[in-house]
Scaffold this motif. Structure first.
Motif, mmCIF file in Angstrom:
data_model
loop_
_atom_site.group_PDB
_atom_site.id
_atom_site.type_symbol
_atom_site.label_atom_id
_atom_site.label_comp_id
_atom_site.label_asym_id
_atom_site.label_seq_id
_atom_site.Cartn_x
_atom_site.Cartn_y
_atom_site.Cartn_z
ATOM 1 N N LEU A 42 0.864 -1.175 0.000
ATOM 2 C CA LEU A 42 0.000 0.000 0.000
ATOM 3 C C LEU A 42 0.900 1.225 0.000
ATOM 4 N N ILE A 43 0.847 1.993 -1.082
ATOM 5 C CA ILE A 43 1.647 3.214 -1.170
ATOM 6 C C ILE A 43 0.849 4.361 -0.555
ATOM 7 N N LYS A 44 1.461 5.057 0.394
ATOM 8 C CA LYS A 44 0.813 6.183 1.059
ATOM 9 C C LYS A 44 1.568 7.468 0.747
ATOM 10 N N TYR A 45 0.843 8.473 0.284
ATOM 11 C CA TYR A 45 1.434 9.782 -0.020
ATOM 12 C C TYR A 45 0.805 10.823 0.895
ATOM 13 N N THR A 46 1.645 11.615 1.548
ATOM 14 C CA THR A 46 1.167 12.672 2.440
ATOM 15 C C THR A 46 1.846 13.985 2.088
ATOM 16 N N ASP A 47 1.028 15.037 2.001
ATOM 17 C CA ASP A 47 1.551 16.389 1.754
ATOM 18 C C ASP A 47 0.585 17.373 2.400
ATOM 19 N N GLY A 48 1.008 17.918 3.560
ATOM 20 C CA GLY A 48 0.112 18.821 4.280
ATOM 21 C C GLY A 48 -1.121 18.071 4.756
ATOM 22 N N PHE A 49 -2.294 18.541 4.349
ATOM 23 C CA PHE A 49 -3.547 17.879 4.725
ATOM 24 C C PHE A 49 -4.014 16.867 3.680
ATOM 25 N N THR A 50 -3.176 16.605 2.690
ATOM 26 C CA THR A 50 -3.520 15.634 1.643
ATOM 27 C C THR A 50 -2.923 14.271 1.960
ATOM 28 N N THR A 51 -3.758 13.229 1.865
ATOM 29 C CA THR A 51 -3.277 11.855 1.995
ATOM 30 C C THR A 51 -3.930 11.002 0.917
ATOM 31 N N LEU A 52 -3.106 10.329 0.125
ATOM 32 C CA LEU A 52 -3.566 9.428 -0.917
ATOM 33 C C LEU A 52 -2.992 8.045 -0.663
ATOM 34 N N ILE A 53 -3.736 7.000 -1.025
ATOM 35 C CA ILE A 53 -3.195 5.645 -0.922
ATOM 36 C C ILE A 53 -3.457 4.899 -2.231
ATOM 37 N N LEU A 54 -2.524 4.023 -2.567
ATOM 38 C CA LEU A 54 -2.614 3.240 -3.800
ATOM 39 C C LEU A 54 -2.161 1.809 -3.511
ATOM 40 N N PRO A 55 -3.082 0.830 -3.506
ATOM 41 C CA PRO A 55 -2.690 -0.566 -3.309
ATOM 42 C C PRO A 55 -2.248 -1.208 -4.618
ATOM 43 N N LEU A 56 -1.193 -2.024 -4.548
ATOM 44 C CA LEU A 56 -0.663 -2.692 -5.731
ATOM 45 C C LEU A 56 -0.103 -4.060 -5.353
ATOM 46 N N LEU A 57 0.087 -4.881 -6.352
ATOM 47 C CA LEU A 57 0.808 -6.142 -6.193
ATOM 48 C C LEU A 57 2.157 -5.987 -6.870
ATOM 49 N N PHE A 87 -3.443 21.189 -2.879
ATOM 50 C CA PHE A 87 -2.861 19.974 -3.449
ATOM 51 C C PHE A 87 -2.459 20.170 -4.909
ATOM 52 N N LYS A 88 -1.239 19.727 -5.222
ATOM 53 C CA LYS A 88 -0.749 19.756 -6.602
ATOM 54 C C LYS A 88 -0.369 18.327 -6.991
ATOM 55 N N LYS A 89 -1.067 17.808 -7.990
ATOM 56 C CA LYS A 89 -0.814 16.418 -8.371
ATOM 57 C C LYS A 89 0.607 16.230 -8.896
ATOM 58 N N GLU A 90 1.218 17.316 -9.409
ATOM 59 C CA GLU A 90 2.583 17.216 -9.917
ATOM 60 C C GLU A 90 3.557 16.783 -8.815
ATOM 61 N N ASN A 91 3.312 17.234 -7.586
ATOM 62 C CA ASN A 91 4.174 16.837 -6.470
ATOM 63 C C ASN A 91 3.997 15.354 -6.152
ATOM 64 N N PHE A 92 2.758 14.890 -6.204
ATOM 65 C CA PHE A 92 2.484 13.468 -6.006
ATOM 66 C C PHE A 92 3.167 12.643 -7.087
ATOM 67 N N GLU A 117 -14.700 8.328 -9.306
ATOM 68 C CA GLU A 117 -14.255 9.088 -10.475
ATOM 69 C C GLU A 117 -13.067 10.004 -10.202
ATOM 70 N N THR A 118 -12.741 10.256 -8.926
ATOM 71 C CA THR A 118 -11.629 11.155 -8.613
ATOM 72 C C THR A 118 -10.276 10.558 -8.991
ATOM 73 N N GLU A 119 -10.228 9.237 -9.161
ATOM 74 C CA GLU A 119 -8.962 8.578 -9.496
ATOM 75 C C GLU A 119 -8.327 9.169 -10.749
ATOM 76 N N GLU A 120 -9.146 9.401 -11.755
ATOM 77 C CA GLU A 120 -8.613 9.853 -13.040
ATOM 78 C C GLU A 120 -7.935 11.209 -12.902
ATOM 79 N N SER A 121 -8.516 12.114 -12.127
ATOM 80 C CA SER A 121 -7.912 13.438 -11.975
ATOM 81 C C SER A 121 -6.578 13.368 -11.248
ATOM 82 N N ILE A 122 -6.417 12.398 -10.356
ATOM 83 C CA ILE A 122 -5.164 12.247 -9.613
ATOM 84 C C ILE A 122 -4.067 11.677 -10.503
ATOM 85 N N LEU A 123 -4.432 10.723 -11.362
ATOM 86 C CA LEU A 123 -3.440 10.023 -12.184
ATOM 87 C C LEU A 123 -3.243 10.638 -13.560
#
Length: 345
Positions: A42-57, A87-92, A117-123
């Protein structure tokens, strides 16, 4: 900051903070789904008040020092736990690319969740997002009567006949699991399914007994013979019900028992306040006979998308050309089977 989580408790803690998630994102489902050469992360990204997670194999690429990552069977992708207005997706993107490079990960693939649907805007702008087709959703916010009114006319006839001949019950592991597995395998053999659609017995036990996965085994019994003629596993998370696996006896095919089981789950899920009932799509997301079967229940379609990202194009190209034994152009690297160096040959 970006980190990799492997611990079950911490994985669950992070997931519990998401407003919306599905069982496909859970630790248990990742460990159920993984092959012997795959490691759930599980990849966890934190920046300020932003937290994203991405599970992968995560998996090693044979005879190399490199790895790639893929998603579980189903719908996973990025989840937003919280997001800052700044939040700036470029930093992620910058940090996750660095993580991939540091871990020798040269390619990433994920099936995205059609209801998040928010996934697409993040990636977006990180690799390529492609629409594969549609999945069929029954809108459970409609009344039971309105839902049924949207059924294909022939489906209503089938269901009326099936209800006169059959009864749907809830099954249990000790009494019904082996019978369900037989029905499921029989069905997969009949449609000439790929090996990936067959599972070890342990898979079903763990799926139906996991505390992190709210699953139901629904069975259809023939009233006259009292024989179980079909079964299906449904999984409920948040406001979504997922139609996961099913099987039926060819002898009773004309009674349409799977349709009756789906209809019964639709009614139960509506009463319990769920809002989406995802029946999935066709084989390979094509509008085939399987899709037509599902779309007879609803014409409310959601777009199913996948995310493909080549982290290191030079290494990817070398591996793909060695595997396929042909020269590739850069614009062809993410077309067809992905990743190309794992294509069946």
């Amino acid at each position: 900051m970006i980190e990799i989580i492997n611990d079950k408790k911490e994985w669950g803690t992070q997931l519990s903070m998401a407003q919306h998630f599905d069982f496909y994102h859970t630790y248990d489902y990742h460990h159920l789904s993984k092959n012997d050469d795959e490691s759930p992360i599980l990849i966890k990204y934190t920046d300020g008040f932003t937290t994203l997670i991405l599970p992968l194999l995560l998996r090693s690429i044979k005879n190399t020092e490199y790895k790639d990552a893929t998603s579980v069977y189903g719908y996973a992708g990025v989840l937003i736990l919280s997001i800052d207005k700044q939040f700036k997706k470029e930093n992620f993107h910058k940090e996750i690319i660095q993580l991939f490079n540091e871990n020798n990960i040269i390619a990433v693939f994920s099936r995205l969740h059609p209801f998040l649907e928010t996934e697409e805007s993040i990636l977006d702008d990180l690799g390529k997002i492609t629409s594969l087709g549609y999945v069929v959703n029954i809108d459970l916010t409609d009344s039971i009567e309105i839902q049924r009114a949207k059924f294909n006319r022939r489906l209503k006839t089938y269901l009326n006949k099936s209800r006169r001949s059959c009864t749907v019950i809830e099954g249990n592991i000790s009494e019904h699991l082996e019978l369900f597995i037989e029905l499921y395998n029989e069905n997969m053999k009949r449609v000439d399914a790929d090996d990936c659609y067959f599972f070890e017995t342990d898979y079903y036990h763990k799926l139906l007994s996991s505390k992190d996965i709210d699953s139901s085994l629904m069975l259809c019994k023939h009233n006259e013979t009292q024989e179980v003629i079909a079964g299906a596993i449904f999984i409920k998370t948040g406001n979504i019900v997922q139609y996961h696996l099913s099987g039926l006896s060819e002898e009773y095919f004309d009674l349409n028992p799977i349709k009756l089981i789906i209809d019964e789950m639709r009614i139960q899920a509506t009463h319990k306040g769920f809002t989406h009932f995802n029946l999935g799509g066709g084989l390979g997301s094509k509008e085939d006979s399987l899709f037509q079967f599902k779309s007879s229940f609803s014409k409310n379609y959601k777009t199913f998308k996948i995310w493909k990202y080549i982290v290191n194009e030079d290494i990817y190209k070398i591996l793909a050309e060695n595997h396929l034994k042909t020269q590739l152009k850069n614009e062809d690297l993410d077309k067809g089977y992905f990743p190309a160096y794992r294509a069946p040959i």
